[in-house]
Scaffold this motif. Structure first.
Motif, PDB file in Angstrom:
ATOM      1  N   GLU A 197       0.835  -1.203   0.000  1.00 42.74           N
ATOM      2  CA  GLU A 197       0.000   0.000   0.000  1.00 42.74           C
ATOM      3  C   GLU A 197       0.873   1.257   0.000  1.00 42.74           C
ATOM      4  N   LEU A 198       1.959   1.236   0.776  1.00 42.72           N
ATOM      5  CA  LEU A 198       2.840   2.406   0.815  1.00 42.72           C
ATOM      6  C   LEU A 198       3.591   2.587  -0.493  1.00 42.72           C
TER       7      LEU A 198
ATOM      8  N   LYS B  54       2.504   1.713  -3.326  1.00 41.76           N
ATOM      9  CA  LYS B  54       1.527   2.186  -4.307  1.00 41.76           C
ATOM     10  C   LYS B  54       1.248   3.675  -4.113  1.00 41.76           C
ATOM     11  N   ALA B  55       1.089   4.065  -2.861  1.00 42.82           N
ATOM     12  CA  ALA B  55       0.759   5.466  -2.594  1.00 42.82           C
ATOM     13  C   ALA B  55       1.935   6.394  -2.890  1.00 42.82           C
TER      14      ALA B  55
END
Lengths: 591, 591
Positions: free
Chosen positions: B276-277, B279-280
């Motif tokens: 998630e990190l 991706k962000a």
């Protein structure tokens, strides 16, 4: 206070007559209903006139704790609120963490029954055996946070508070009851019942030492419990490490995270509001309920201020469902709902419904997907019943019906569905349809077996065996809510552990079979109440959008099986033999 | 080219004599070994002198494709490299995505066998039936990226490249063979074998149309495959949405993500390097192999430059294991390893081993946990065999042995373990111990059943039934590597689908039982090679740190059961009846 021999006490408060009374509860009653939710359900069943509005003064509002509350057993700092729901019209219970339950128990009570109503806004103060009804007109319009702070200032930090915000005062049908920061009895609008009674806040302190029958036994049991809780990936790692929000990505990856009012079953931007992002961007510290080895709560830092981290359900409802993908915005939306005293799930789902109605041109006001500023305004308008907020305050079902598009309310029995898309888990779908309180994931949390693999992973899209499991979990979790223990413990622990804890707490004999049987009794009594209120098997259903989707759960077949498993007839009514087996409806509690 | 009747062709290149030869392969041989890994294993078994160094010129290096390569069947754009490993001394195969396999197949070959060695650095160019050995001294010291770019400039974009970097040239025992950007045959140091042969690069273009027996059948089968792949949460959501890195948090939450050289079984900062990190913070675009419906790769943007997103295993090995918690640093470390041509898992684990040795005061150079700048220098020093890099270049086993602390190398048979802690999954532990190529998760990916619940979730910490499953998966995945299909398809699809695809591709009769039997034959032939090289059952073990941990897997008991299931004696040797059943070692391939 000793609870040896498992006796209990009920405090009855009549707000109309400003009278207090204590009632002794028999061990026979407690063995049949345990406490907490079960006890509350029995009182509401016995003492609620039928077919009246939830706001009728004779409808009782119960705050209950259980035989495990305030014992050394882990994760029992909870209380349960039980009444009739203004949102669903069903019997309704809502569970809440925080420390108010501990205080009520240590004040010497297993439950508080509030009946009647006060013309002016009041607070109810319980300080051990001293009971006071205090004027609270000065708190009118206060947020829950401001109310809590004002009352603590007046009474001191030792007193714990449960209160309503503007939404409860204005009888918004999705109004919550808020206790400590981030601890909310959110669902079903019981805050509006509190508002209808003119009760702004409950303020409790208890100081009596609690005796349990076998304290050493409980502490030994705790050692085993701790080991198991720590070794389980969900209770040992995911929840303590990331909070309930860890579920967001898991559920999204299984194509079970509804977005755009359930038009879609996943949300492309879910990763942006994942637990990992919250942790990296906003995390301040962990937080847990008293004596809980899981401690799933977190506090975040936004613009220099502390806020509770939104739970998974909140992040989904105000986030994915409305297409909001900003952690910062979700923190603000969550705290706004908390402050105003509104259930975040029903609010988010009702906003999503309004967004779809607006998209279809059916609203005068334009409400756009993902428009955070508009959402903030609408939430405030809902709490104060202003403008479009007057309609939103009725919940999505009444709103969609009023606009002749009932199928756009994603609810069951009027309660907005939670985050797990029923198209992706057939057992959970059946649980939504049969839930006595309406669209709820916590009556039978089938996700544990259909998604998390606890205790074993079953095929999500296979109906076989699901009716039996749903009925089992409904019974088991009704017992858990009555003990009261946090449901997260039940992800790892089985009924045998809880029956042992109950024996150690009360000194009474109580088997695991009796525990499940008590749960079944509670479930059937809730069902009887609902049937007497006019609910029929036609209400055991799912939104049309779900049932008409490709790959919809085979609900009718599962329902038939479920009724059979339950010992109910094809109309969904318990047969005589079942009622007799459970001793229902049983002797009325006299007061 | 037609492959009707399932015949195949092998191209033999002798770099010492600069000779080329093509060898026809019988359908009997192909039916017994399928192609890809199986074919390569058979060639290496037949044509490798025993008990010589992996760098000996007579050791062949095989590049092989399979009967499904370049057919319309999904996710088959892969090739396999097979030889003897300079890191483990075992027979070794390593699989690689990208498009070189397609070109080799369309050039008309099922495998390329490179033998002998060139005194000067050369490239091998295959342009359909034109074969060239070209001087490559000008590319000496080039990174894999620079090599690829230079060769594409010389030959054109249509030519696909597999090459080594400085590490391969310098015969670093963990040197990789790199094909397209981010597509690497990483494990086992086969890049060093390429380096020993003086082969800098393989450059291939094929232009022959591929005929399959039943193309319409394959396309229909693909429709079913696509539906199943999309409906599976791992292959349909997690991998396409987040890449292999989605596993990081899942594995960490199960307490199975080793950190600090396996001193700990989870990494507190894992969320910082979660998918998630990445991706962000860094996501640029998705990327997949040719004709793959999963497309698990991603490209990230760092300081304006494109890089491949590190895979899960890389993020773990260079991240958690060395206590690095920065996505940006991991992108740089990964690309550095790729450019220099080094396996990221073995490099990360060898660095972690060095960090622990340093902590114990056993190294002259100080190497601190999480020191990214020092890691970058050490990786470059390893590739160029400078300073401490000379020791690191030998791998963690030889390094730890040299410093008299062999137990600090977290390896099996000299191959550094991957990311799944064997203390958390007993089946995976057995798979590590029995793997023919050493500590590897891809010989039997027990994580699918012990963690991901595919096809069913089994208790990770229960040894019952695991020996049978490990043996089954070892056979099944040996067949998958021979077809060649990406292993991710096997998370959803069963052997029946693959046997169908094989029938449709070749027109030959081939049952699912024959598929698994071929896998078993390949596995046993690998085992025979290793036994002949001096390996014994004592090498079927796990690092001391694992076996002496509380809650260690009951390895000895599982191993005994495994040998029995395999039809091996208690010394771990196949009994005569088993060899006869499998037709082993079988007729030698004549060239």
């Amino acid at each position: 206070m000793s609870i040896k021999g498992w006796r209990g006490r009920l405090l009855v408060v009549d707000l109309s007559q400003r009278l207090f009374k204590t009632v002794e509860l028999s061990s026979r009653l407690l063995k049949a209903y345990i406490g907490g939710r079960g006890l509350g359900v029995k009182i509401v069943y016995d003492h609620t006139p039928r077919r009246v509005d939830a706001y009728h003064p004779d409808v009782p509002l119960i705050f209950a704790v259980g035989p495990l509350t305030a014992t050394p057993f882990y994760s029992t700092a909870r209380f349960c609120v039980i009444s009739k729901s203004p949102l669903t019209g069903t019997l309704f219970d809502s569970s809440c963490g925080g420390e108010l339950g501990l205080e009520l128990k240590k004040a010497g009570f297993d439950a508080l029954m509030v009946k009647g109503s006060s013309k002016s806004l009041v607070s109810l103060v319980i300080d051990d055996e001293d009971f006071l009804i205090k004027d609270a007109e000065g708190l009118r319009g206060y947020t829950t946070k401001a109310t809590r702070e004002a009352l603590r200032k007046d009474y001191g930090e030792e007193f714990k508070v449960a209160c309503i915000g503007p939404a409860g005062e204005n009888m918004v049908r999705m109004a919550s009851i808020n206790s400590d920061e981030g601890h909310v009895a959110g669902r079903g609008g019981l805050g509006a019942v509190m508002g209808a009674k003119g009760l702004k806040a409950l303020v409790v302190r208890g100081s009596k030492p609690l005796e349990v029958a076998d304290e050493k036994g409980i502490r030994e049991l705790n050692r085993l419990v701790l080991k198991r809780i720590k070794s389980n990936p969900i209770t040992g790692k995911a929840l303590p490490g990331l909070g309930t929000l860890f579920l967001l990505q898991v559920v999204n990856e299984h194509g079970m995270l509804p977005s755009r009012n359930f038009k879609n079953t996943s949300f492309d931007e879910a990763y942006k509001i994942s637990a990992e992002l919250f942790k990296a961007k906003l995390f301040k510290r962990r937080k847990g309920c008293f004596n809980c080895p899981i401690a799933c709560k977190r506090v975040v830092n936004l613009k220099g201020e502390e806020h509770p981290q939104p739970e998974f359900e909140t992040t989904w409802a105000l986030g994915a469902l409305c297409e909001v993908a900003s952690p910062e915005a979700l923190v603000e939306l969550n705290s706004l709902c908390n402050d105003l005293g509104i259930d975040t799930i029903s609010m988010g789902s009702t906003l999503a419904c309004a967004m779809e109605l607006s998209e279809e041109g059916l609203l005068d006001t334009r409400v756009t997907w993902g428009d955070v500023e508009a959402m903030k305004e609408l939430i405030a308008d809902t709490a104060h019943r202003r403008g479009l907020g007057r309609t939103l305050a009725e919940g999505s079902k009444k709103m969609a019906e009023r606009l002749s598009r009932p199928e756009l309310s994603m609810s069951v029995k009027g309660l907005e569905l939670p985050a797990y898309d029923p198209r992706g888990a057939y057992g959970q779908a059946l649980a939504y349809a049969t839930s006595n309180r309406g669209g709820c994931h916590l009556r039978a949390y089938m996700i544990s077996t259909e998604l998390l693999g606890v205790p074993i992973l079953l095929d999500r899209l296979n109906p076989i065996g699901k009716a039996e499991l749903v009925a089992y979990y409904e019974n088991f979790l009704a017992a858990i809510d009555s003990l009261i223990v946090c449901k997260f413990l039940s992800l790892e622990l089985d009924d045998n552990i809880f029956a042992s804890a109950l024996r150690m707490a009360t000194g009474g004999l109580f088997t695991r079979a009796e525990l499940i049987k008590a749960g079944e009794r509670i479930w059937n009594l809730e069902r009887l109440f609902n049937l007497e209120e006019g609910f029929t098997s036609s209400h055991d259903t799912l939104p049309e959008r779900i049932l008409s989707s490709p790959g919809a759960p085979p609900l009718q077949a599962m329902l038939e099986k479920y009724y059979e498993v339950r010992g109910w007839n094809r109309a969904g009514k318990p047969i005589e033999a079942k009622l007799e087996e459970l001793g229902l409806p049983g002797e009325r509690i006299t007061m």
